[in-house]
Design a protein around this motif. Structure first.
Motif, PDB file in Angstrom:
ATOM      1  N   GLN A 171     119.978  27.560  49.310  1.00  0.00           N
ATOM      2  CA  GLN A 171     119.771  27.554  50.754  1.00  0.00           C
ATOM      3  C   GLN A 171     120.744  28.526  51.393  1.00  0.00           C
ATOM      4  O   GLN A 171     121.952  28.293  51.377  1.00  0.00           O
ATOM      5  CB  GLN A 171     119.972  26.166  51.341  1.00  0.00           C
ATOM      6  CG  GLN A 171     119.777  26.099  52.847  1.00  0.00           C
ATOM      7  CD  GLN A 171     118.385  26.506  53.269  1.00  0.00           C
ATOM      8  OE1 GLN A 171     117.389  25.956  52.819  1.00  0.00           O
ATOM      9  NE2 GLN A 171     118.300  27.504  54.161  1.00  0.00           N
TER      10      GLN A 171
ATOM     11  N   ASP B 193     115.829  40.123  56.792  1.00  0.00           N
ATOM     12  CA  ASP B 193     115.970  38.762  56.270  1.00  0.00           C
ATOM     13  C   ASP B 193     116.781  38.861  54.978  1.00  0.00           C
ATOM     14  O   ASP B 193     116.441  39.670  54.106  1.00  0.00           O
ATOM     15  CB  ASP B 193     114.606  38.152  55.976  1.00  0.00           C
ATOM     16  CG  ASP B 193     113.928  37.610  57.217  1.00  0.00           C
ATOM     17  OD1 ASP B 193     112.768  37.968  57.469  1.00  0.00           O
ATOM     18  OD2 ASP B 193     114.582  36.835  57.939  1.00  0.00           O
TER      19      ASP B 193
ATOM     20  N   TYR C  19     118.230  37.044  51.541  1.00  0.00           N
ATOM     21  CA  TYR C  19     117.904  35.978  50.607  1.00  0.00           C
ATOM     22  C   TYR C  19     118.957  35.906  49.507  1.00  0.00           C
ATOM     23  O   TYR C  19     119.478  36.930  49.063  1.00  0.00           O
ATOM     24  CB  TYR C  19     116.560  36.249  49.934  1.00  0.00           C
ATOM     25  CG  TYR C  19     115.386  36.337  50.866  1.00  0.00           C
ATOM     26  CD1 TYR C  19     115.085  37.521  51.526  1.00  0.00           C
ATOM     27  CD2 TYR C  19     114.569  35.233  51.088  1.00  0.00           C
ATOM     28  CE1 TYR C  19     113.994  37.605  52.384  1.00  0.00           C
ATOM     29  CE2 TYR C  19     113.480  35.302  51.941  1.00  0.00           C
ATOM     30  CZ  TYR C  19     113.205  36.498  52.587  1.00  0.00           C
ATOM     31  OH  TYR C  19     112.128  36.572  53.435  1.00  0.00           O
TER      32      TYR C  19
ATOM     33  N   TRP D   2     114.928  31.303  44.116  1.00  0.00           N
ATOM     34  CA  TRP D   2     115.118  31.938  45.416  1.00  0.00           C
ATOM     35  C   TRP D   2     115.300  30.880  46.484  1.00  0.00           C
ATOM     36  O   TRP D   2     114.670  29.816  46.457  1.00  0.00           O
ATOM     37  CB  TRP D   2     113.901  32.788  45.773  1.00  0.00           C
ATOM     38  CG  TRP D   2     113.784  34.017  44.935  1.00  0.00           C
ATOM     39  CD1 TRP D   2     113.247  34.109  43.688  1.00  0.00           C
ATOM     40  CD2 TRP D   2     114.241  35.322  45.276  1.00  0.00           C
ATOM     41  NE1 TRP D   2     113.330  35.407  43.236  1.00  0.00           N
ATOM     42  CE2 TRP D   2     113.934  36.166  44.188  1.00  0.00           C
ATOM     43  CE3 TRP D   2     114.877  35.865  46.393  1.00  0.00           C
ATOM     44  CZ2 TRP D   2     114.244  37.528  44.187  1.00  0.00           C
ATOM     45  CZ3 TRP D   2     115.183  37.211  46.392  1.00  0.00           C
ATOM     46  CH2 TRP D   2     114.877  38.024  45.303  1.00  0.00           C
ATOM     47  N   GLY D   3     116.145  31.228  47.467  1.00  0.00           N
ATOM     48  CA  GLY D   3     116.261  30.401  48.649  1.00  0.00           C
ATOM     49  C   GLY D   3     115.456  31.014  49.785  1.00  0.00           C
ATOM     50  O   GLY D   3     114.941  32.135  49.678  1.00  0.00           O
ATOM     51  N   ARG D   4     115.345  30.284  50.862  1.00  0.00           N
ATOM     52  CA  ARG D   4     114.687  30.823  52.052  1.00  0.00           C
ATOM     53  C   ARG D   4     115.634  31.796  52.731  1.00  0.00           C
ATOM     54  O   ARG D   4     116.843  31.670  52.634  1.00  0.00           O
ATOM     55  CB  ARG D   4     114.297  29.694  52.997  1.00  0.00           C
ATOM     56  CG  ARG D   4     113.312  28.720  52.368  1.00  0.00           C
ATOM     57  CD  ARG D   4     112.962  27.583  53.288  1.00  0.00           C
ATOM     58  NE  ARG D   4     112.202  28.030  54.450  1.00  0.00           N
ATOM     59  CZ  ARG D   4     111.704  27.213  55.360  1.00  0.00           C
ATOM     60  NH1 ARG D   4     111.911  25.930  55.252  1.00  0.00           N
ATOM     61  NH2 ARG D   4     111.010  27.685  56.377  1.00  0.00           N
TER      62      ARG D   4
ATOM     63  N   THR E 186     117.614  34.138  55.623  1.00  0.00           N
ATOM     64  CA  THR E 186     118.312  33.966  56.889  1.00  0.00           C
ATOM     65  C   THR E 186     118.330  35.331  57.570  1.00  0.00           C
ATOM     66  O   THR E 186     118.658  36.342  56.957  1.00  0.00           O
ATOM     67  CB  THR E 186     119.734  33.399  56.681  1.00  0.00           C
ATOM     68  OG1 THR E 186     120.346  33.149  57.938  1.00  0.00           O
ATOM     69  CG2 THR E 186     120.613  34.318  55.847  1.00  0.00           C
TER      70      THR E 186
END
Length: 122
Positions: A4, A92, A94, A112-114, A116
């Motif tokens: 995250q 973005d 990641y 993988w994270g979402r 930011t």
């Protein structure tokens, strides 16, 4: 491992921002953690990576000297300190986990994270 990313935001050119990536899972130390970014209309690109167990790092040429990747094994968290930000850094961001040190292609990362969002204004 679940990831995250957080810490994105709006910053003026020349400013700094620090991203965090928290990992959930018992095997955090077995991985290489990477940061990628994707700007609108562009392909995802590698930014920086760190070997969690030993701390060795590697960077894309575009961010060398401006960005620093680090980790806190006790917190299972990887950081990306971004200094001297430019409008071209807008994307973005990641975090991802891979098995092998030095890999820079997104296909080589297993988890993988979402993202930011980082926005750098001129």
């Amino acid at each position: 491992v679940q990831l995250q990313a957080s810490g994105g935001g709006l910053v003026q050119a020349g400013g700094s921002l620090k991203l965090s990536c928290a990992a959930v899972g018992r095997t955090f130390s077995n991985y290489v953690m990477g940061w990628f970014r994707q700007a609108p209309g562009k392909e995802r690109e590698f930014v920086a990576g760190i070997l969690v167990a030993g701390g060795a790092t590697f960077y894309a040429d575009s961010v060398k000297g401006r960005f620093t990747v680090s980790r806190d094994n006790g917190k299972k968290t990887v950081y990306l300190q971004m200094n001297s930000l430019k409008p071209d850094d807008t994307a973005d961001y990641y975090c991802a986990a891979a098995r092998y040190y030095g890999v820079t292609r997104s296909e080589e990362y297993d988890y993988w994270g979402r993202g930011t969002l980082v926005t750098v204004s001129s």
